[in-house]
Design a protein around this motif. Structure first.
Motif, PDB file in Angstrom:
ATOM      1  N   CYS A   1       0.831  -1.207   0.000  1.00  0.00           N
ATOM      2  CA  CYS A   1       0.000   0.000   0.000  1.00  0.00           C
ATOM      3  C   CYS A   1       0.865   1.256   0.000  1.00  0.00           C
ATOM      4  N   PRO A   2       0.631   2.194  -0.926  1.00  0.00           N
ATOM      5  CA  PRO A   2       1.453   3.401  -1.017  1.00  0.00           C
ATOM      6  C   PRO A   2       1.004   4.526  -0.094  1.00  0.00           C
ATOM      7  N   GLY A   3       0.226   4.217   0.917  1.00  0.00           N
ATOM      8  CA  GLY A   3      -0.207   5.216   1.880  1.00  0.00           C
ATOM      9  C   GLY A   3      -0.012   4.688   3.286  1.00  0.00           C
ATOM     10  N   ALA A   4      -0.763   5.280   4.243  1.00  0.00           N
ATOM     11  CA  ALA A   4      -0.659   4.849   5.635  1.00  0.00           C
ATOM     12  C   ALA A   4      -1.330   3.511   5.863  1.00  0.00           C
ATOM     13  N   GLY A   5      -2.070   3.034   4.892  1.00  0.00           N
ATOM     14  CA  GLY A   5      -2.748   1.758   4.997  1.00  0.00           C
ATOM     15  C   GLY A   5      -3.976   1.748   4.107  1.00  0.00           C
ATOM     16  N   LEU A   6      -4.542   0.580   3.947  1.00  0.00           N
ATOM     17  CA  LEU A   6      -5.732   0.415   3.117  1.00  0.00           C
ATOM     18  C   LEU A   6      -6.960   0.341   4.008  1.00  0.00           C
ATOM     19  N   GLU A   7      -8.014   1.036   3.610  1.00  0.00           N
ATOM     20  CA  GLU A   7      -9.318   0.874   4.253  1.00  0.00           C
ATOM     21  C   GLU A   7     -10.318   0.572   3.150  1.00  0.00           C
ATOM     22  N   LEU A   8     -10.843  -0.630   3.147  1.00  0.00           N
ATOM     23  CA  LEU A   8     -11.689  -1.110   2.053  1.00  0.00           C
ATOM     24  C   LEU A   8     -12.908  -1.824   2.602  1.00  0.00           C
ATOM     25  N   SER A   9     -14.044  -1.542   1.995  1.00  0.00           N
ATOM     26  CA  SER A   9     -15.266  -2.275   2.307  1.00  0.00           C
ATOM     27  C   SER A   9     -15.831  -2.862   1.025  1.00  0.00           C
ATOM     28  N   VAL A  10     -16.296  -4.094   1.125  1.00  0.00           N
ATOM     29  CA  VAL A  10     -17.027  -4.730   0.031  1.00  0.00           C
ATOM     30  C   VAL A  10     -18.509  -4.697   0.400  1.00  0.00           C
ATOM     31  N   LEU A  11     -19.349  -4.221  -0.505  1.00  0.00           N
ATOM     32  CA  LEU A  11     -20.776  -4.152  -0.260  1.00  0.00           C
ATOM     33  C   LEU A  11     -21.532  -4.636  -1.487  1.00  0.00           C
ATOM     34  N   THR A  12     -22.772  -4.993  -1.281  1.00  0.00           N
ATOM     35  CA  THR A  12     -23.573  -5.482  -2.400  1.00  0.00           C
ATOM     36  C   THR A  12     -24.101  -4.311  -3.217  1.00  0.00           C
ATOM     37  N   ALA A  13     -24.534  -4.624  -4.434  1.00  0.00           N
ATOM     38  CA  ALA A  13     -25.093  -3.594  -5.307  1.00  0.00           C
ATOM     39  C   ALA A  13     -26.343  -2.973  -4.693  1.00  0.00           C
ATOM     40  N   ALA A  14     -27.132  -3.774  -3.969  1.00  0.00           N
ATOM     41  CA  ALA A  14     -28.332  -3.238  -3.327  1.00  0.00           C
ATOM     42  C   ALA A  14     -27.967  -2.213  -2.261  1.00  0.00           C
ATOM     43  N   THR A  15     -26.945  -2.494  -1.478  1.00  0.00           N
ATOM     44  CA  THR A  15     -26.511  -1.528  -0.462  1.00  0.00           C
ATOM     45  C   THR A  15     -25.965  -0.272  -1.119  1.00  0.00           C
ATOM     46  N   ALA A  16     -25.188  -0.422  -2.194  1.00  0.00           N
ATOM     47  CA  ALA A  16     -24.654   0.749  -2.891  1.00  0.00           C
ATOM     48  C   ALA A  16     -25.776   1.656  -3.389  1.00  0.00           C
TER      49      ALA A  16
END
Length: 244
Positions: free
Chosen positions: A73-88
């Motif tokens: 990771c080229p920053g302080a860290g990765l923050e990632l969430s996976v969500l469903t299309a319905a939630t999006a």
């Protein structure tokens, strides 16, 4: 946008493609798209969207595969969430498939099955819809719905409370400026743009000046007491409770 950030997210997208046949898209958001990204302090913020939910074991496998990319990771860290299309599209109670955070000494992987929703997704989705970079998939405006104004304000207030209670004084002040601009103009912006917007109206404000200097790497920043007074005096909580 920093090339290294984009390259890293492309690698994450490739990892997700290999593990999720129903992958809809991968979207970069946060300071990398809003401005003010600093590799020493900024997270790389990503939302990934899939067609439908999976069980807890599959969610954890997805999270582990993503976390394995964290060392690059080229920053302080990765923050990632996976969500469903319905939630999006609709947010609802903000359920998620898995959340991955590599900003600490060890990666944190939280499967969404059986967990409560993540209210932070409201603001993340709002930023993605307006400013997000589609690293893979259709444009974000076709994937993310428009969160109601009141929900965005409530999410901003919750973030400010977290920052104040956690002792993140400069962060709280800069985000209060950002929230004040959204409350007044309906525009989402970066912390830095929010501070400059506020200082254009209040050029002698020592609290914002100190917070901005701290964020840019100089000075101790405002005290927690000054930050709390600034946030409480901003009126944002009232805006959120009254719906704007």
């Amino acid at each position: 946008m920093p090339d290294r950030v984009l390259g890293h997210v492309e690698a994450i997208a490739a990892t997700l493609v290999a593990g999720r046949l129903d992958l809809v898209g991968v979207y970069l958001h946060g300071s990398a798209v809003l401005g003010g990204f600093d590799p020493a302090r900024s997270d790389v913020d990503v939302l990934a969207v899939v067609a439908g939910p999976e069980g807890e074991s599959a969610q954890r496998r997805t999270g582990e595969a993503i976390a394995a990319t964290g060392a690059r990771c080229p920053g302080a860290g990765l923050e990632l969430s996976v969500l469903t299309a319905a939630t999006a599209r609709e947010l609802g109670d903000c359920p998620f498939e898995v959340h991955v955070n590599t900003t600490g000494a060890e990666p944190v992987i939280v499967p969404g099955a059986g967990a409560g929703g993540d209210p932070d997704l409201v603001l993340h989705a709002a930023v993605c819809r307006e400013f997000g970079r589609a690293v893979l998939g259709p444009p974000p405006g076709e994937v993310f719905g428009r969160p109601p104004r009141q929900r965005i304000l409530a999410a901003m207030v919750a973030d400010l409370r977290w920052a104040i209670d956690g002792g993140h004084a400069a962060y709280a002040v800069l985000n209060a400026c950002r929230a004040a601009r959204f409350a007044e103009e309906g525009r989402i912006c970066s912390k830095l743009d929010g501070a400059h917007w506020y200082l254009a109206r209040h050029p002698d404000d020592a609290t914002v000046t100190a917070a901005l200097a701290r964020h840019l790497g100089g000075g101790p920043g405002p005290s927690g007491e000054r930050a709390r007074a600034f946030v409480e005096g901003s009126g944002i909580s009232g805006w959120a409770e009254q719906g704007g």
